[in-house]
Design a protein around this motif. Structure first.
Motif, PDB file in Angstrom:
ATOM      1  N   ASP A 153       0.835  -1.211   0.000  1.00  0.00           N
ATOM      2  CA  ASP A 153       0.000   0.000   0.000  1.00  0.00           C
ATOM      3  C   ASP A 153       0.865   1.255   0.000  1.00  0.00           C
ATOM      4  OD1 ASP A 153      -2.430  -1.445   0.146  1.00  0.00           O
ATOM      5  OD2 ASP A 153      -2.290  -1.586   2.333  1.00  0.00           O
ATOM      6  N   GLU A 156       2.846   1.636  -3.363  1.00  0.00           N
ATOM      7  CA  GLU A 156       1.915   2.015  -4.428  1.00  0.00           C
ATOM      8  C   GLU A 156       1.637   3.514  -4.383  1.00  0.00           C
ATOM      9  OE1 GLU A 156      -2.393   0.532  -6.186  1.00  0.00           O
ATOM     10  OE2 GLU A 156      -2.050   0.424  -4.020  1.00  0.00           O
ATOM     11  N   ASN A 160       2.980   5.957  -7.453  1.00  0.00           N
ATOM     12  CA  ASN A 160       1.950   6.679  -8.206  1.00  0.00           C
ATOM     13  C   ASN A 160       2.144   8.187  -8.104  1.00  0.00           C
ATOM     14  OD1 ASN A 160       0.692   4.339  -9.083  1.00  0.00           O
ATOM     15  ND2 ASN A 160      -0.831   4.330  -7.451  1.00  0.00           N
ATOM     16  N   THR A 190       4.144  -1.962  -8.662  1.00  0.00           N
ATOM     17  CA  THR A 190       3.459  -0.723  -9.058  1.00  0.00           C
ATOM     18  C   THR A 190       4.121  -0.091 -10.273  1.00  0.00           C
ATOM     19  OG1 THR A 190       2.857  -0.362  -6.737  1.00  0.00           O
ATOM     20  CG2 THR A 190       2.565   1.480  -8.237  1.00  0.00           C
ATOM     21  N   GLN A 193       2.784  -1.577 -13.378  1.00  0.00           N
ATOM     22  CA  GLN A 193       1.476  -1.062 -13.797  1.00  0.00           C
ATOM     23  C   GLN A 193       1.629   0.145 -14.713  1.00  0.00           C
ATOM     24  OE1 GLN A 193      -0.835  -0.295 -10.259  1.00  0.00           O
ATOM     25  NE2 GLN A 193      -0.556  -2.378  -9.468  1.00  0.00           N
ATOM     26  N   HIS A 194       2.769   0.854 -14.567  1.00  0.00           N
ATOM     27  CA  HIS A 194       3.070   2.007 -15.420  1.00  0.00           C
ATOM     28  C   HIS A 194       4.015   1.631 -16.562  1.00  0.00           C
ATOM     29  CE1 HIS A 194       1.168   4.886 -12.638  1.00  0.00           C
ATOM     30  NE2 HIS A 194       1.694   4.168 -11.654  1.00  0.00           N
TER      31      HIS A 194
END
Length: 379
Positions: A153, A156, A160, A190, A193-194
């Motif tokens: 958490d 991330e 972000n 994370t 994800q990008h």
């Protein structure tokens, strides 16, 4: 024979009428005894001391108002120096010698992972872990309840935020143990994800300041940002050496760092601009009922106002234990406490946790902060 049966029946009725006789260890007519293993000495001793102080401030306040159904809470604390073998030994001692009812506020991913084998077998609940490691959370362990958000958490939220600012050349400096590897995994996941990967990765051993190799590896990549999954002393040394090497990326780190401890180690000027993710309410104002309660208790029982994230985490952890005990009823057992925790949400004064039989991750709260020029934590 008739006389024997009468005596046996009377004995059973006597036992049923006196819950303390059949109670789990750590419960008496007047007290509830809890146990805590954390570092109170060594490089990370300041973490444990702040948690302990926060917890004791809550229990002092609770006991002054009558305790829990007339029982005062006692907390037995043992120093493990952030060493895995010592944590395991302390866990055995707390359960078998000190006869604690439950455990709380254990510190560190690797130490808690090994201690889990001991308290799980004994069916003794551990309420509150100062770790966000995924290996401790999935699958849910019936006897372990997490108070804070996971490292996944936290990472991330950091990744972000950085990517949202246009920063995509991100390196990772991590502690080579369960804590650091969990954070590293979170950053990698994370970034993926990008459609990104870390530009460099370096590590440091637990309780070590030997960061030279990590600095060489990461400086070679000239990253825009470095996410540090480390504690305050190696973090400070890493930043010093990176700056000597001419590197001035955005440095970001996770909540275990302890903002006040990093500032004390580096000084406000050198710590200025470091980003830190937090998993507890901002402890220096009293906008939430829990922070107001923390301020009052610390001033009353510790006789000072040196608030900290670790201090308020210890305080909230103690309050969660107390609320679970209250919910378990006048004659609590370990299994009743587990069931009470799994039965739904707890509002601890603006900081909320929610458990179920399948999920013991109480919170996903993450707050991003930065260290100001004067050493204050800014939101």
């Amino acid at each position: 024979m008739k006389s024997l049966l009468v005596n046996l029946g009377a004995g059973m009725l006597f036992a049923l009428g006196n819950p303390a006789m059949a109670a789990d260890p750590g419960i008496s007519d007047n007290t509830i005894t809890l146990g805590m293993s954390a570092p109170f000495s060594g490089p990370n001793g300041a973490y444990g001391k702040e948690m302990k102080e926060g917890a004791l401030a809550y229990f002092a306040q609770l006991n002054a108002s009558g305790g829990i159904n007339g029982r005062k809470v006692e907390l037995v604390t043992l120093d493990d120096g952030y060493e895995t073998e010592k944590t395991v030994a302390n866990t055995r001692k707390l359960i078998t010698e000190n006869k604690v009812f439950a455990l709380m506020a254990y510190y560190g991913s690797s130490p808690t992972t090994e201690a889990m084998k001991v308290f799980s077998e004994a069916k003794v609940p551990l309420i509150g872990t100062i770790s966000g490691a995924g290996t401790l959370r999935t699958p849910a362990n019936r006897y372990m309840f997490h108070l804070r958000a996971s490292y996944a958490d936290e990472t991330e939220a950091i990744v972000n935020h950085l990517v949202g600012l246009g920063i995509n050349q991100i390196a990772v400096f991590y502690q080579n143990d369960g804590f650091g590897k969990s954070g590293l995994d979170g950053v990698i996941a994370t970034l993926a994800q990008h459609k990104l990967k870390p530009v460099a990765v370096g590590s440091v051993e637990r309780n070590s300041l030997d960061v030279g190799n990590a600095v060489a590896q990461i400086a070679k990549a000239t990253p825009q940002a470095v996410i540090m999954v480390t504690l305050y002393k190696p973090t400070a040394e890493f930043i010093r050496q990176m700056r000597k090497a001419g590197q001035i990326p955005q440095f970001s780190t996770l909540s275990p760092i302890g903002a006040d401890l990093l500032i004390a180690e580096m000084g406000a000027k050198e710590a200025h601009g470091i980003g830190i993710s937090q998993v507890m309410p901002y402890p220096w104002n009293d906008t939430l009922p829990i922070t107001k309660e923390y301020h009052k208790a610390l001033q009353t029982h510790a006789k000072h106002g040196n608030y900290s994230y670790y201090g308020i985490e210890g305080f909230i952890n103690a309050k969660l234990v107390a609320e679970a005990l209250k919910k378990a009823g006048r004659d609590p057992s370990r299994e009743k406490v587990v069931s009470a925790l799994e039965s739904g949400a707890f509002d601890l004064g603006g900081y909320k946790v929610n458990y179920s039989p399948a999920n013991h991750n109480g919170s996903r709260f993450v707050d991003l902060t930065v260290l100001g020029r004067d050493g204050k934590v800014l939101r």
